[in-house]
Design an enzyme around this catalytic site. Sequence first.
Site, PDB file in Angstrom:
ATOM      1  N   THR B  35       0.776  -1.291   0.016  1.00  0.00           N
ATOM      2  CA  THR B  35       0.084   0.032   0.279  1.00  0.00           C
ATOM      3  C   THR B  35       0.762   1.079   0.022  1.00  0.00           C
ATOM      4  OG1 THR B  35      -1.759  -1.191   1.131  1.00  0.00           O
ATOM      5  CG2 THR B  35      -1.852   1.327   1.351  1.00  0.00           C
ATOM      6  N   TYR B  36       0.684   2.137  -1.123  1.00  0.00           N
ATOM      7  CA  TYR B  36       1.637   3.279  -1.161  1.00  0.00           C
ATOM      8  C   TYR B  36       0.488   4.272  -0.463  1.00  0.00           C
ATOM      9  CZ  TYR B  36       5.008   0.962  -3.819  1.00  0.00           C
ATOM     10  OH  TYR B  36       5.961   0.199  -4.175  1.00  0.00           O
TER      11      TYR B  36
END
Lengths: 182, 182
Positions: B35-36
Amino acid sequence: MYEVELKVEADHERVRAALEDAGAGPVDHVRQVDTYYDAPHREFAETDEALRLREETDLDAGETTTKLTYKGPLVEAASKTREEHETAVADGDAAAGIFDGLGFAPAATVEKERERFALEGYTITLDSVEGVGDFVEVDREAPESEIEEVREGAQSLLRDLGFDPDEQIRTSYLGLLLGDVQ
Amino acid sequence: MYEVELKVEADHERVRAALEDAGAGPVDHVRQVDTYYDAPHREFAETDEALRLREETDLDAGETTTKLTYKGPLVEAASKTREEHETAVADGDAAAGIFDGLGFAPAATVEKERERFALEGYTITLDSVEGVGDFVEVDREAPESEIEEVREGAQSLLRDLGFDPDEQIRTSYLGLLLGDVQ
């Protein structure tokens, strides 16, 4: 569950003697070094939030763990309920590096020795906070319906240990260290 | 030390057969969900930074670990050197809660299966990236003085596996997923 806690300033020698007389059992003895961060985009003192990196050394086992904690603003004033998220991190220096990279800056460090005892379902904590003083805290978790009863029990316990629960200190150690007015 | 890496798009069945012929040894087989995050105070795409929470499941052992990583901007363009800080976190949901509380928002998720093999001192990685495609990456750490030699070795290895190293893809999986132009 809610956390009911009462904290007063205390001479630890006197508390230890009273705890021994009362038959309290030792739980653990740790040293905590808490670093509180300033955010690059918010004034935490105004938004009532906190970001903390806590390095805790178990003084008996000699082991050190690091925890990262976010405390959000009060969601319910009466019970002092906050949004709180906490996780252990394997590498405290790397966690500090991550927040440094993101523009967060260490704002204050609170260092203390903490001894915990168990007595009548309550946790009794003896804190020696560097640059602030010595304190005793009585706390216990309670469901909403039992908050008053548990609070009265904590007051009674403080009295048995020789303290006046009316001298309760509500300011955090960070606040006391920074000289916040109660 | 520097990380030398070459990545090309690849038919994994063909790579597996070539790896077996070459006597490559399997290292591990994991599933990674990355997850960015977007920051509330900076445009990471412009500052060339990244904050990533990676949940990695070892598909053989069935164990999941979570790592938090900050990548700073390039400090040296030629070697693609960045400031990077990474730590394992015990509770991935709590770490996500901390960044959510601080105003960071999940921006994109990259999910992939990753199989690693060892061959002639290099790591050969087979990545199946959801919504993007299948890739093979050859990489190895090298001191500055050996970067060129190690890069030529990686090119030669890719050729032996049946690929054209000139078809190297320099865009990250996140970039490919978001449709960035190379």
